[in-house]
Design a protein around this motif. Structure first.
Motif, PDB file in Angstrom:
ATOM      1  N   PRO A 105       0.800  -1.236   0.000  1.00  0.00           N
ATOM      2  CA  PRO A 105       0.000   0.000   0.000  1.00  0.00           C
ATOM      3  C   PRO A 105       0.826   1.277   0.000  1.00  0.00           C
ATOM      4  O   PRO A 105       0.297   2.345  -0.302  1.00  0.00           O
ATOM      5  N   ALA A 106       2.141   1.197   0.334  1.00  0.00           N
ATOM      6  CA  ALA A 106       2.942   2.416   0.426  1.00  0.00           C
ATOM      7  C   ALA A 106       2.911   3.194  -0.881  1.00  0.00           C
ATOM      8  O   ALA A 106       2.755   4.422  -0.894  1.00  0.00           O
ATOM      9  N   PHE A 107       3.046   2.503  -2.026  1.00  0.00           N
ATOM     10  CA  PHE A 107       3.077   3.203  -3.307  1.00  0.00           C
ATOM     11  C   PHE A 107       1.688   3.617  -3.762  1.00  0.00           C
ATOM     12  O   PHE A 107       1.542   4.508  -4.590  1.00  0.00           O
ATOM     13  N   ALA A 108       0.659   2.970  -3.228  1.00  0.00           N
ATOM     14  CA  ALA A 108      -0.701   3.455  -3.476  1.00  0.00           C
ATOM     15  C   ALA A 108      -0.929   4.771  -2.743  1.00  0.00           C
ATOM     16  O   ALA A 108      -1.530   5.711  -3.277  1.00  0.00           O
ATOM     17  N   TRP A 109      -0.452   4.861  -1.497  1.00  0.00           N
ATOM     18  CA  TRP A 109      -0.582   6.109  -0.738  1.00  0.00           C
ATOM     19  C   TRP A 109       0.163   7.248  -1.429  1.00  0.00           C
ATOM     20  O   TRP A 109      -0.315   8.382  -1.491  1.00  0.00           O
ATOM     21  N   LEU A 110       1.369   6.964  -1.926  1.00  0.00           N
ATOM     22  CA  LEU A 110       2.133   8.008  -2.604  1.00  0.00           C
ATOM     23  C   LEU A 110       1.342   8.589  -3.775  1.00  0.00           C
ATOM     24  O   LEU A 110       1.281   9.807  -3.965  1.00  0.00           O
ATOM     25  N   GLN A 111       0.734   7.704  -4.570  1.00  0.00           N
ATOM     26  CA  GLN A 111      -0.001   8.187  -5.733  1.00  0.00           C
ATOM     27  C   GLN A 111      -1.288   8.901  -5.319  1.00  0.00           C
ATOM     28  O   GLN A 111      -1.687   9.890  -5.945  1.00  0.00           O
ATOM     29  N   HIS A 112      -1.926   8.422  -4.255  1.00  0.00           N
ATOM     30  CA  HIS A 112      -3.112   9.122  -3.746  1.00  0.00           C
ATOM     31  C   HIS A 112      -2.747  10.534  -3.301  1.00  0.00           C
ATOM     32  O   HIS A 112      -3.498  11.495  -3.544  1.00  0.00           O
ATOM     33  N   VAL A 113      -1.586  10.679  -2.660  1.00  0.00           N
ATOM     34  CA  VAL A 113      -1.134  11.998  -2.213  1.00  0.00           C
ATOM     35  C   VAL A 113      -0.869  12.899  -3.409  1.00  0.00           C
ATOM     36  O   VAL A 113      -1.292  14.068  -3.443  1.00  0.00           O
ATOM     37  N   LEU A 114      -0.175  12.380  -4.423  1.00  0.00           N
ATOM     38  CA  LEU A 114       0.210  13.220  -5.556  1.00  0.00           C
ATOM     39  C   LEU A 114      -0.995  13.697  -6.360  1.00  0.00           C
ATOM     40  O   LEU A 114      -1.042  14.854  -6.794  1.00  0.00           O
ATOM     41  N   VAL A 115      -1.987  12.810  -6.561  1.00  0.00           N
ATOM     42  CA  VAL A 115      -3.156  13.255  -7.329  1.00  0.00           C
ATOM     43  C   VAL A 115      -4.062  14.147  -6.494  1.00  0.00           C
ATOM     44  O   VAL A 115      -4.978  14.785  -7.034  1.00  0.00           O
ATOM     45  N   SER A 116      -3.817  14.224  -5.180  1.00  0.00           N
ATOM     46  CA  SER A 116      -4.596  15.105  -4.307  1.00  0.00           C
ATOM     47  C   SER A 116      -3.963  16.480  -4.173  1.00  0.00           C
ATOM     48  O   SER A 116      -4.487  17.342  -3.481  1.00  0.00           O
TER      49      SER A 116
END
Length: 788
Positions: A374-385
Motif C-alpha cells: 500500500p505504500a506506493f498506493a498512498w504516494l499516488q493518492h497523495v500526488l493526485v490530491s
C-alpha cells in the motif's frame, strides 16, 4: 501536607527518592522490579516520576536493616521514617535559601507556565489513581481531554458542569461523569465529529465525588499545549497498533518546516490519514493567524478521529474531518474538486484492507502497485490530491526506497523522471513508540518543471535515546535538518557533505539516481566519510592536524627524556629496617593523624533543586574523579547564597577527594583551577595537617599511595555495607600510610609526576595521531586530496 507547607503529593525521580531514602539509585529500581505493589510511575514526556505520597505509604512497612541503620536510627525505623525526616530538613533548607534571596518561603508566585505544569503533574499523578479506579489510564485521559477541550473551546455546556460540593454518593459521582461525557460528545457532534467520549468516561471508578470535582478544578486554565501533552500521553498509554499510533511531535515539526517555505502560499491543507490530527495541528500551530487556512483530514479510526476533532477545534480554524478508509483509492475516484496546497501524512504501511485493488477504468498515474504494497498506493493518492505546485511530506518505510520488486522499481523510476520526488530524509530508528520499523520522509511536489537533482539527507545518527521509550529528536536536530532542506531548495547556503548537526546531505543528479537503479535510499548516495571541504580547505585542515601531531611528538620526546633521566637504586642491605620492612627513618602512620577528613554535605543541605548548569560555583561529584584529576565536564553549579551557607565544604589546592559510597573510583587531587569549588554529598575530602608550617604529608605522595591497587583493596575490604559499599571518615582514618621524611616524599612525588606526565603526553600523541588520520581519511577517501 508536611510541616513545610509543601505537598507530599509532589512527584519525584528515582534519584531524588534514593537520596531521601539514603540508598543508592539502583535500589529504587530494584524495588520497582521486584515488588508488584510498588507504585506505578507517572510519565511526563520521556521522564518517569513517582508520587511521594504513594512511595511513603509503600515504604512504611519496610524497616531499615541493622547494617544500614545510622547511629541515630532506632530498631524498627523504616525507610519512610528516614524519608520524612530528610524531607523536613530538605524543605527547611529550601525555605532558608528562599529567605536569603529575599523571598519568603512559599510566597513567590508561580508563573502561568509553572502553574499549568504543576496542575498537569497533579492530574497525571495522584489524581489518576484516585479517579480511574479499575478503569484504564486511557479512559481517565479521555476525561482530562474532554474537560480541557470543553473549557478551551468555549462549549456552552462546559459552564454547567457541577462545581465543588460535598455530595459523596456514587449516584452523584456517576451523574457528574455522565454529564461531562455528554457535554464532550455534544460539542463533537456540533463539529461533525462522531461522538464517543461518554462511553470511556463512565467506565471510571472514582473513590469519591470530590476527586472528580478536584480534577475539574485542576483542568481549569490548561490550554492547547497541555492538550497536546495529554494527546501524546494517550498515544503512549494506549499501545495503539501501527495503523493508529501517533506521529511524534518532532517528526511533525520536521515535515512541516521542511515543506513550508518562509513565505508559503499553502491555504488548503490535507492529511488523508489523520490519526490524532497531529499533522494538521502542526500546520495550524505554524500558519494559524498568518494565512487563511482550511484543514481537511480523514481517518478510518473513529477513536483517534475524535481526538483529532478536539485537537483541531481548539485552534478556531475551519476543519473538515471525515471517517475515511485505510484504502481510499479502493472506494472512490481520484479527488478532483478539493485538491490541496500542502499534504502531510503518516499512512499505515501494513494495515489490513489497505492493499491496492485494480482500478476499473482508471489508471494509476505512476503504475499499479503490486499486491500487498500500500505504500506506493498512498504516494499516488497523495500526488493526485495535490494542486499544481503543491508540496507533500509522507512518512515511508525504508524498504520502499530500495525494494527490488519490478512494479515498485518502475513506480520509483516514473516518480523520479516526472520530477515528483524533491527530497528524501532518512530518520533515526526507534522514533515511533508504536512500531520499530525504520522510516524515511519523502518530500514530493506537483510541478511541470523537472528539477535535475534530488536532495538526500541521512539523519540516522541524530536524536537522543531515552532510558525508556522511543528515541527523541531535539529541537536543534529538527532545526538543522529543515535548514538543510530549505537552503537546498532556495539554492543558497547549501553545501554538500556533513552538516552542522552531524547529518549528511548530498544533492544527487538524476544521472546518479538512474545509475543506482532508481534507489531512493540516502545511504546509497551519502558517504559517511564525506568531506565538507574544498581542496584548498582540505590542505589547510591536514596541515593543521600535522602541526598538532608534531607538537605532540615534541612534548612526548621531552617527557620521555625526563623519565629516562630518572635513576633508581636498591636500598643498601646494611640499612636498618623496621619489623614490617620499612627503612628505619620511615614510619607507618594512620591516615587520620596526617590529614583532616571531612564528609561532604548531606543531601538535605545540597539537594538537587539548588544545583543547575546556570549557577555561580561548581560542585564536584564522584563521576568527575578521573585518573587522579577532576574532570569539569558536565558539572552542576550552585548560587553564591547556597555556597555561602556551605563555606566549610569548599576545596583548596592540594586537597584530595575520595568516593564515600558506591563504586570506589580512584581519588583525585584538587588543583589551583578548582580552588573554592564545592564537593558533594558522596565524597570525602582529605586535607594535609601541618606542623610548624610544614605539611605532615605531601598531597602528591599521598595521592600516589591512595591510588595503589593494594590500597584500593584495603579500602574495599573495610568499606561497610553489602550491596552498596560505604566508607566512613572514621574507617578511612585507620588506613596505615608508610611515611618517609619530607625530602624523600618530594623525590618520590617528582619521579611519579614525571611518569604521569609521560603517560599524559603519550595519550595526547595518540589523540593527535588519530585526529590526523581521520582528517586525511575524510579527504583521501573522497578524492579531495591525493597522495603524491
Amino acid at each position: 501536607m508536611d510541616g513545610t507547607g509543601l505537598s507530599d503529593d509532589r512527584l519525584l525521580s528515582r534519584a531524588e527518592l534514593a537520596e531521601l531514602a539514603g540508598v543508592m539509585r539502583p535500589a529504587v529500581t530494584n524495588w520497582q522490579r521486584r515488588y508488584e505493589d510498588y507504585p506505578e510511575p507517572v510519565r511526563t514526556g520521556e521522564t518517569e516520576l513517582f508520587s511521594l505520597r504513594a512511595v511513603l505509604r509503600w515504604l512504611d512497612s519496610r524497616q531499615i536493616p541493622s547494617r544500614a541503620r545510622a547511629s541515630d536510627e532506632p530498631i524498627g525505623f523504616t525507610y519512610a521514617d528516614r524519608m520524612r525526616r530528610n524531607l523536613v530538613a530538605s524543605d527547611g533548607a529550601r525555605q532558608g535559601a528562599a529567605a536569603l534571596s529575599g523571598e519568603a518561603a512559599g510566597s513567590g508566585p508561580l508563573s502561568d507556565e509553572e502553574e499549568r505544569a504543576r496542575q498537569l503533574a497533579q492530574l497525571l499523578g495522584p489524581m489518576a489513581d484516585a479517579v480511574r479506579g479499575g478503569a484504564s489510564m486511557t479512559d481517565y485521559l479521555a476525561l482530562l481531554l474532554s474537560l480541557v477541550f470543553l473549557q478551551v473551546s468555549g462549549s456552552p455546556r462546559s459552564v454547567s458542569l457541577p462545581r465543588p460540593v460535598r455530595a459523596r454518593s456514587r449516584t452523584a459521582t456517576a451523574a457528574l461523569l455522565q454529564e461531562i461525557g455528554e457535554a464532550a460528545d455534544e460539542a463533537l457532534r456540533l463539529r461533525g465529529v462522531p461522538p464517543g467520549m461518554r462511553t470511556a468516561i463512565v467506565r471510571l471508578e472514582p473513590r469519591e465525588y470530590g476527586d472528580v470535582v478536584e480534577v475539574v478544578r485542576l483542568t481549569d486554565g490548561l490550554g492547547i499545549d497541555e492538550f497536546r501533552q495529554l494527546v501524546d500521553e494517550f498515544g503512549s498509554r494506549a499501545a495503539l497498533p501501527s495503523g493508529e499510533f501517533f506521529t511524534p511531535r518532532a517528526v511533525v515539526r520536521l515535515m512541516r518546516d521542511a515543506a513550508i517555505g518562509d513565505e508559503d502560499s499553502a491555504r488548503r491543507v490535507y492529511d488523508p490519514y489523520a490519526r490524532a490530527g497531529e499533522m494538521l495541528d502542526g500546520v495550524a500551530e505554524r500558519l494559524g493567524g498568518v494565512v487563511p487556512l482550511t484543514l481537511r483530514g480523514e481517518s478510518p479510526q473513529r477513536g483517534t478521529l475524535r481526538l483529532a476533532g478536539m485537537n483541531l477545534a481548539l485552534h478556531g480554524i475551519p476543519v473538515e474531518l471525515e471517517a475515511g478508509t485505510a484504502a481510499p483509492w479502493n472506494e472512490r475516484a481520484w479527488p478532483k474538486g478539493h485538491r490541496a496546497d500542502l499534504i502531510l501524512t503518516n499512512p499505515p504501511f501494513n494495515a489490513h484492507g489497505a492493499v491496492p485493488k485494480p482500478r476499473e477504468g482508471i489508471d494509476w498515474p505512476y503504475g499499479p502497485p503490486p499486491p500487498g504494497s500500500p505504500a506506493f498506493a498512498w504516494l499516488q493518492h497523495v500526488l493526485v490530491s495535490l494542486k499544481d505546485e503543491g508540496r507533500a511530506g509522507v512518512v515511508m518505510p525504508v524498504s520502499a526506497g530500495t525494494s527490488t520488486d519490478v512494479r515498485e522499481r518502475e513506480i520509483r523510476s516514473r516518480l523520479v523522471e516526472d520530477g515528483a520526488v524533491e527530497c528524501i530524509v532518512a530518520l533515526p530508528p526507534q522514533l515511533f513508540s508504536g512500531a520499530q520499523v525504520s522510516v524515511c520522509l519523502w518530500f514530493l511536489r506537483s510541478s511541470a518543471a523537472v528539477r535535475e537533482e534530488i536532495l538526500f539527507v541521512d539523519a540516522r545518527d541524530l536524536g537522543d535515546k531515552a532510558t525508556r521509550g522511543p528515541r527523541v529528536l531535539s529541537d536543534e536536530h529538527v532545526g538543522a535538518v529543515t535548514k538543510t532542506v530549505q537552503a537546498w531548495r532556495r539554492g543558497t547556503g547549501f553545501r554538500i557533505g556533513r552538516q552542522s548537526a552531524g547529518h549528511l546531505a548530498v544533492a544527487a543528479p538524476l544521472e546518479a539516481v538512474r545509475a543506482a537503479g532508481y534507489s531512493l535510499s540516502p545511504a546509497d548516495y551519502v558517504d559517511r566519510w564525506m568531506s565538507t571541504a574544498s581542496p584548498a580547505d582540505a590542505v589547510t585542515e591536514a596541515a593543521a592536524t600535522e602541526r598538532e601531531l608534531a607538537e605532540a611528538r615534541r612534548r612526548t620526546k621531552a617527557v620521555d627524556g625526563a623519565v629516562d633521566a630518572l635513576s633508581y637504586g636498591p636500598l643498601p642491605s646494611a640499612t636498618v629496617r623496621s619489623y614490617d620492612g620499612l627503612p628505619h627513618d620511615w614510619r607507618r602512620v594512620p591516615l587520620g593523624e596526617l590529614v583532616d577528613i571531612m564528609a561532604g554535605p548531606s543531601y538535605t543541605r545540597l539537594p538537587a533543586e539548588v544545583r543547575s548548569a546556570a549557577g555561580d560555583l561548581r560542585v564536584v561529584m564522584p563521576k568527575h574523579l578521573r585518573e587522579g584529576r577532576i574532570d569539569d565536564r558536565g558539572m552542576e553549579k550552585v548560587s553564591v547564597d547556597v555556597a555561602r551557607a556551605l563555606a566549610r565544604f569548599r576545596l583548596s589546592p592540594g586537597d584530595i577527594l575520595c568516593v564515600r559510597s558506591g563504586a570506589q573510583m580512584p581519588p583525585a587531587l584538587v588543583e589551583k583551577a578548582q580552588d573554592g569549588w564545592l564537593f558533594s554529598t558522596n565524597l570525602l575530602r582529605l586535607r594535609a595537617l601541618e606542623m610548624e608550617g610544614e605539611p605532615l604529608v605531601l598531597p602528591g605522595y599521598l595521592l600516589a599511595y591512595l591510588s595503589l591497587p593494594e590500597t584500593a583493596h584495603w579500602l574495599k575490604e573495610y568499606a561497610r555495607g553489602t550491596a552498596v559499599p560505604s566508607l566512613s571518615a572514621a574507617t578511612l582514618a585507620l588506613l596505615p600510610v608508610p611515611l618517609p621524611p619530607l625530602a624523600q616524599q618530594r623525590r618520590i612525588s617528582a619521579a611519579l609526576d614525571a611518569v604521569d606526565a609521560q603517560i599524559t603526553a603519550h595519550r595526547e600523541l595518540i589523540q593527535a595521531a588519530t585526529h590526523h588520520r581521520s582528517t586525511l581519511a575524510a579527504h583521501l577517501l573522497t578524492g579531495v586530496l591525493v597522495p603524491e
